[in-house]
Design an enzyme around this catalytic site. Structure first.
Site, PDB file in Angstrom:
ATOM      1  N   ILE A 127       0.697  -1.343   0.199  1.00 24.28           N
ATOM      2  CA  ILE A 127      -0.573  -0.451   0.041  1.00 24.28           C
ATOM      3  C   ILE A 127       0.808   1.937  -0.040  1.00 24.28           C
ATOM      4  O   ILE A 127       0.152   2.346  -0.503  1.00 24.28           O
ATOM      5  CB  ILE A 127      -1.367  -0.045   0.756  1.00 24.28           C
ATOM      6  CG1 ILE A 127      -2.392  -1.263   0.935  1.00 24.28           C
ATOM      7  CG2 ILE A 127      -1.674   1.463   1.399  1.00 24.28           C
ATOM      8  CD1 ILE A 127      -3.209  -0.977   2.555  1.00 24.28           C
ATOM      9  N   TYR A 141      -1.453  -7.417  17.573  1.00 24.89           N
ATOM     10  CA  TYR A 141      -1.825  -6.233  16.146  1.00 24.89           C
ATOM     11  C   TYR A 141      -3.121  -5.577  16.553  1.00 24.89           C
ATOM     12  O   TYR A 141      -2.509  -3.803  15.864  1.00 24.89           O
ATOM     13  CB  TYR A 141      -1.424  -7.620  14.897  1.00 24.89           C
ATOM     14  CG  TYR A 141      -2.086  -6.577  13.587  1.00 24.89           C
ATOM     15  CD1 TYR A 141      -1.544  -5.866  13.511  1.00 24.89           C
ATOM     16  CD2 TYR A 141      -3.333  -6.814  12.921  1.00 24.89           C
ATOM     17  CE1 TYR A 141      -1.432  -4.921  12.236  1.00 24.89           C
ATOM     18  CE2 TYR A 141      -3.299  -6.116  11.939  1.00 24.89           C
ATOM     19  CZ  TYR A 141      -3.094  -4.909  11.450  1.00 24.89           C
ATOM     20  OH  TYR A 141      -3.227  -4.736  10.706  1.00 24.89           O
TER      21      TYR A 141
END
Length: 309
Positions: free
Chosen positions: A26, A173
């Site tokens: 990305i 995470y």
């Protein structure tokens, strides 16, 4: 309302941008589009080799682009300070906090923080604060911090942010991605209109991020399963970059909001403003995360002053 695409990005000539984690996925797709629209872009990368490869790829796609490479390891506050000292001498219109690690075995940063929380949140908290004077030097500056739709599963356990008592790679995470979102909202609160701070997430996008955890754990089967699921279900990294690009450039973006795909479960589709976990809007949670982050990193955002509410 017409579907937003990268063709809607305005002319960015004269706009100076830093993108972290710009060498792949990305981040690289974000750089390519910003460069195509005239921005001056600094690729902030940990690996010099992969950074140079990304630089060559962008220059091949956009021959007349104005891009440079900077060395940044978000898991080392010394590296963050050195990068900010070098890059903060000029005004900065846009900072995109994109870099991240996902679902790794328990590791620590150079400064002793749990690696995912330390890299994804604390490194970006420090970087943004150290670059704050450069951002405030440019009217209308924006900070885009990339979170994840998995922030909804996160919880900020301030008694065990480093996972020393109990560690789960996905728990860590999700915690770091919730921290990214809470930080983006709290920064916008504290900025009081002096800059715009927003969050964005890519939905479920195909990048090399999914392979890092199994690779570090030495799990070949885990890597194969993760790779197969990504190939079947994920949208492309180019599509995953669209919410970031929208948040960074669209005229109707508002501070403190989050932008992601409009499709089912926010997993894919064109970018728009998306709802987030209600707790992320809690000013008390934002204040506490801010104070803990400042204490841990030593970065205090003096130019913004103290929150008064």
């Amino acid at each position: 309302m017409a579907k937003w695409t990268t063709d809607d990005i305005p002319d960015l000539t004269g706009t100076r941008v830093i993108v972290t984690g710009a060498n792949s996925g990305i981040g690289l797709r974000t750089v390519l589009e910003l460069a195509r629209h005239g921005a001056t872009v600094v690729l902030a990368c940990r690996s010099a080799e992969r950074g140079r490869a990304a630089l060559d790829r962008v220059r091949a796609a956009v021959p007349d682009c104005d891009i440079t490479l900077g060395s940044l390891d978000l898991a080392d506050l010394g590296s963050v300070r050195a990068f900010a000292e070098e890059q903060g001498e000029q005004g900065l219109d846009l900072l995109i906090n994109n870099a991240g690690v996902m679902a790794l075995p328990h590791r620590t940063t150079a400064d002793g923080f749990e690696l995912q929380f330390g890299t994804n949140h604390l490194g970006h908290f420090a970087l943004t604060g150290l670059l704050l004077p450069a951002l405030l030097d440019r009217p209308g500056a924006r900070v885009v911090t990339v979170t994840s739709m998995m922030h909804r599963l996160g919880r900020l356990d301030f008694d065990d942010l480093d996972g020393e008592r109990r560690y789960g790679k996905w728990t860590a995470y999700c915690r770091s991605k919730l921290a990214n979102l809470v930080f983006a909202k709290e920064l916008d609160r504290r900025a009081g209109g002096r800059l715009v701070s927003v969050a964005a997430h890519p939905g479920y996008a195909a990048t090399n991020l999914q392979q890092a955890g199994p690779r570090m754990a030495g799990s070949r089967i885990g890597g194969l399963v993760q790779g197969l699921g990504t190939a079947i279900l994920a949208q492309s990294d180019a599509a995953g970059a669209q919410p970031t690009l929208y948040a960074a450039t669209a005229a109707d973006v508002r501070g403190g909001q989050c932008y992601g795909p409009r499709g089912p479960g926010q997993s894919r589709g064109a970018p728009h403003r998306v709802p987030t976990l209600r707790a992320a809007d809690d000013p008390g949670l934002g204040r506490r995360l801010w104070e803990v982050s400042a204490e841990r990193t030593g970065v205090t955002y003096e130019a913004l002053g103290a929150r008064t509410d």
